[in-house]
Motif scaffolding. Structure first.
Motif, PDB file in Angstrom:
ATOM      1  N   ARG A  80      13.632   8.989  -0.470  1.00  0.00           N
ATOM      2  CA  ARG A  80      13.902   9.038   0.970  1.00  0.00           C
ATOM      3  C   ARG A  80      12.726   8.549   1.799  1.00  0.00           C
ATOM      4  N   SER A  81      11.582   8.271   1.150  1.00  0.00           N
ATOM      5  CA  SER A  81      10.395   7.887   1.908  1.00  0.00           C
ATOM      6  C   SER A  81      10.332   6.378   2.090  1.00  0.00           C
ATOM      7  N   ARG A  82       9.435   5.946   2.932  1.00  0.00           N
ATOM      8  CA  ARG A  82       9.243   4.510   3.104  1.00  0.00           C
ATOM      9  C   ARG A  82       8.694   3.891   1.819  1.00  0.00           C
ATOM     10  N   PHE A  83       7.835   4.640   1.133  1.00  0.00           N
ATOM     11  CA  PHE A  83       7.308   4.184  -0.159  1.00  0.00           C
ATOM     12  C   PHE A  83       8.464   3.864  -1.112  1.00  0.00           C
ATOM     13  N   LEU A 142      11.547   3.137  -0.294  1.00  0.00           N
ATOM     14  CA  LEU A 142      12.255   1.963   0.226  1.00  0.00           C
ATOM     15  C   LEU A 142      11.532   0.688  -0.220  1.00  0.00           C
ATOM     16  N   HIS A 143      10.207   0.733  -0.177  1.00  0.00           N
ATOM     17  CA  HIS A 143       9.421  -0.433  -0.590  1.00  0.00           C
ATOM     18  C   HIS A 143       9.576  -0.708  -2.088  1.00  0.00           C
ATOM     19  N   LEU A 151      12.242  -0.075  -3.847  1.00  0.00           N
ATOM     20  CA  LEU A 151      13.566  -0.678  -4.003  1.00  0.00           C
ATOM     21  C   LEU A 151      13.571  -2.122  -3.506  1.00  0.00           C
ATOM     22  N   ALA A 152      12.811  -2.376  -2.449  1.00  0.00           N
ATOM     23  CA  ALA A 152      12.725  -3.742  -1.935  1.00  0.00           C
ATOM     24  C   ALA A 152      12.065  -4.647  -2.974  1.00  0.00           C
ATOM     25  N   VAL A 160       4.748  -5.831   2.786  1.00  0.00           N
ATOM     26  CA  VAL A 160       4.666  -4.757   1.798  1.00  0.00           C
ATOM     27  C   VAL A 160       3.503  -5.045   0.841  1.00  0.00           C
ATOM     28  N   LYS A 161       2.611  -4.059   0.680  1.00  0.00           N
ATOM     29  CA  LYS A 161       1.468  -4.237  -0.226  1.00  0.00           C
ATOM     30  C   LYS A 161       1.949  -3.971  -1.639  1.00  0.00           C
ATOM     31  N   ILE A 183       1.797  -0.515  -4.077  1.00  0.00           N
ATOM     32  CA  ILE A 183       3.029   0.284  -4.131  1.00  0.00           C
ATOM     33  C   ILE A 183       3.467   0.468  -5.591  1.00  0.00           C
ATOM     34  N   PHE A 226      17.494  -8.193   0.630  1.00  0.00           N
ATOM     35  CA  PHE A 226      17.466  -7.195  -0.433  1.00  0.00           C
ATOM     36  C   PHE A 226      18.910  -6.778  -0.682  1.00  0.00           C
ATOM     37  N   SER A 278       2.859   5.887   3.513  1.00  0.00           N
ATOM     38  CA  SER A 278       4.279   5.596   3.314  1.00  0.00           C
ATOM     39  C   SER A 278       4.930   6.581   2.342  1.00  0.00           C
ATOM     40  N   ARG A 324       6.152   9.981   4.413  1.00  0.00           N
ATOM     41  CA  ARG A 324       7.006   9.905   5.594  1.00  0.00           C
ATOM     42  C   ARG A 324       8.385   9.391   5.205  1.00  0.00           C
ATOM     43  N   GLY A 325       9.337   9.640   6.057  1.00  0.00           N
ATOM     44  CA  GLY A 325      10.695   9.157   5.801  1.00  0.00           C
ATOM     45  C   GLY A 325      10.739   7.646   5.912  1.00  0.00           C
ATOM     46  N   SER A 326      11.889   7.066   5.516  1.00  0.00           N
ATOM     47  CA  SER A 326      11.950   5.614   5.523  1.00  0.00           C
ATOM     48  C   SER A 326      11.964   5.059   6.948  1.00  0.00           C
TER      49      SER A 326
END
Lengths: 351, 254
Positions: free
Chosen positions: A179-182, A184-185, A187-188, A201-202, A206, B91, B113, B116-118
């Motif tokens: 659920r975090s931005r991490f 999401l990255h 998955l991206a 995105v680093k 990541i 994506f 990152s 925190r949430g997405s």
């Protein structure tokens, strides 16, 4: 709604898992339980990196073995009494595995796809070879960690609860990451790493962080394993089949989903343990695994969890179509909405 | 007008093929630049060099007066230079909305990152605004893989916009798109340009380029051979020879 049902079902499963030693105290049963819990968290950890990022590692045995040796070597060197205190070394062993993951990742994460898979296997065998040849690992003679003198029938219970605690930690960790931005990255990166880089995105950091977190959890599993069976040998602690097993369990359950690896390990590990105990042939399960995975690849290539989701949708669409025959006027809208609304949910939800 | 992006004598060879040989180009702040030329003339390679995907053998790129030669794609994007790809790259297993969120908040530390949430409420709102801007609101929760080619182009534009880049490089925004959607994309570009975004556009659709751009640069054999306002370019003998040629050939390219 699917998500809520999923969380409900898993809550029940976890409550039942927590009560296993109370309900069924039989040591054979709880022993299978300990292994199952360890593999549930190790498969989740594998999925948390490889499943999310698409970097298929077959070298996670490195972290399992490192965790196993870390607990044993530290407990022996510190002359720790054979008691439950040794469990405090479990997170420490995980940490050491995580540290090992940094140089490992630094080398392996520069390449992608097939090359990455091959490099993880190669690095794995380097570690196994080191375990055979270092003096502090005891070489091929292995090491014996201190064994507590707990009474027979409940001997397994402390191991069971520690493994359960690690599992709960693991599920919360990777659920949070999803659920975090991490997350999401990650998955991206799985979908298009170069495009992700071009969006700021680093990617190396990541990937590295995902790899290290995965190693931490796997190392804790290895530590519990070593303490539980009371011996570490290079060929069992650094077992090449381990890395394949956690990957296959995840593929079986559904890669990239939260519940896939949990389900995969929950179904497969007891079978493996049962076959080993029942027929005292340690590798019989490999034949069963082979046949099973052939079936999975043929009939549900995305794994159990996404396929069950597909079936549910199929049934719903089918029912809607039958309704359409009864009420032709409303039919079109019903079918159309169902298809448009449901297709996208297939792999994105946690299901 | 100040020069926002300056490319100075960039060369790049892939094996024996000289993709770029001493290519130079400038892009003024607030303008819409066009980049045209025959296939294989080095347009996309130039984009790749500018955005850090390909390292130039020689030459320099500066952005906002800063040297960015050899910087990594994520650093370039962080400075405010976004791009789209000729073959759209989205994506496909994320939802349309999640696609939008990948590029949010470049300034924060990567370690944060994890904790925190997405997306924050504000980022979520901004993403939905931009989806409305390109007309994809209805598909926000859909998996991006189901989008049509044209919708992918719009999504790619939208998720680049979310970080408010100063310059956007568009690689064939009108390629393989139906006329209505081309008109849609054109009006979005004009709208964004009015609010201050600078564009550099590679495109084979001459009508699109000539109608939209303030300045057009023509590339051939890895060099920028001429650069000027559209009317001038149309009449230039070198351009006619290298690219536009006779009327029929121009139609082929479009």
């Amino acid at each position: 709604m699917v998500r809520r049902i999923g969380i409900g079902v898993w809550s029940v499963i976890f409550v039942l898992l927590a009560l296993v030693p109370v309900i069924e105290g039989n040591p054979t049963f709880t022993s299978i339980g300990v292994f199952t819990l360890i593999f549930m968290s190790s498969a989740s950890a594998w999925n948390g990196f490889s499943g999310y990022s698409g970097y298929i590692s077959l070298g996670n045995g490195v972290f399992y073995g490192t965790g196993a040796y870390a607990l044993t070597v530290i407990a022996l060197d510190a002359h720790m009494a054979p008691s439950g205190d040794i469990f405090w070394l479990v997170p420490l062993a995980g940490l050491i595995a995580a540290i090992i993951a940094v140089p490992f990742g630094f080398i392996a994460l520069r390449v992608r796809r097939h090359t990455f898979v091959v490099i993880t296997i190669a690095i794995f065998f380097v570690f196994q070879l080191l375990a055979y040849n270092f003096s502090f690992t005891g070489g091929s003679a292995g090491l014996l960690p201190p064994t507590p003198n707990w009474v027979g029938n409940t001997y397994n219970d402390p191991f069971y609860y520690v493994a359960f605690a690690v599992l709960v930690f693991t599920v919360l960790l990777f659920w949070g990451i999803r659920r975090s931005r991490f997350g999401l990255h990650l998955l991206a990166i799985r979908d298009d790493e170069d495009r992700a880089r071009g969006l700021g995105v680093k990617v190396l950091r990541i990937k590295m962080l995902g790899f290290v977190l995965s190693a931490f959890v796997t190392g804790m599993g290895g530590a519990i394993f070593a303490f539980f069976i009371g011996q570490v040998y290079p060929q069992y602690a650094f077992d090449p089949v381990f890395g394949i097993t956690v990957a296959l369990m995840t593929f079986f359950g559904g890669i990239g989903t939260i519940s896939g690896p949990l389900l995969g390990a929950l179904l497969l590990e007891p079978i493996e343990q049962y076959l080993t105990i029942q027929y005292s042939v340690g590798s019989l399960y490999l034949i069963i695994y082979g046949a099973l995975f052939l079936l999975v690849i043929l009939f549900m290539p995305r794994g159990l969890v996404p396929t069950i989701g597909d079936w549910r949708r199929f049934v719903r669409v089918h029912l809607a179509q039958r309704r359409e025959k009864v009420l032709p006027a409303k039919g079109d809208a019903v079918v159309g909405d169902d298809v448009a609304g449901d297709v996208p949910a297939v792999t994105t939800g946690m299901q | 007008m100040t020069e926002l992006l300056v490319v100075d004598g960039v060369s790049k060879a892939f094996g024996g093929v000289q993709a770029l040989s001493g290519c130079s180009l400038t892009l003024s702040e607030g303008s819409i630049g066009g980049l045209i030329g025959p296939n294989g003339s080095g347009k996309t390679t130039l984009f790749n060099v500018i955005t850090g995907y390909v390292r130039a053998d020689s030459g320099q790129v500066s952005f906002k007066g800063k040297q960015v030669t050899g910087a990594k794609p994520d650093q370039i994007f962080g400075l405010g230079l976004g791009r789209t790809f000729q073959l759209t790259r989205i994506f496909s297993r994320l939802t349309v909305l999640e696609n939008m969120l990948v590029a949010t908040q470049q300034q924060e530390s990567w370690l944060r990152s994890v904790a925190r949430g997405s997306a924050s409420a504000a980022e979520h709102e901004r993403a939905m605004e931009l989806l409305a801007f390109v007309g994809l609101t209805r598909l926000a929760e859909s998996q991006a893989g189901i989008l049509s080619y044209g919708q992918r182009k719009l999504l790619e534009l939208a998720y680049v916009l979310i970080s408010d880049p100063a310059v956007i490089l568009l690689d064939e925004p009108a390629g393989g798109i139906n006329p209505t959607l081309i008109e849609e994309i054109r009006s979005r570009i004009i709208e964004l340009n009015k609010s201050g975004t600078t564009f550099l556009i590679v495109e084979h659709n001459m009508e699109f380029v000539m109608g939209l751009c303030d300045k057009v640069t023509v590339m051939d054999m890895g060099c920028a051979i001429v650069s000027g306002p559209p009317a001038e370019i149309r009449a230039d003998a070198r351009v006619l020879d290298a690219y536009l040629g006779s009327v029929e050939e121009a139609d082929d390219d479009a």
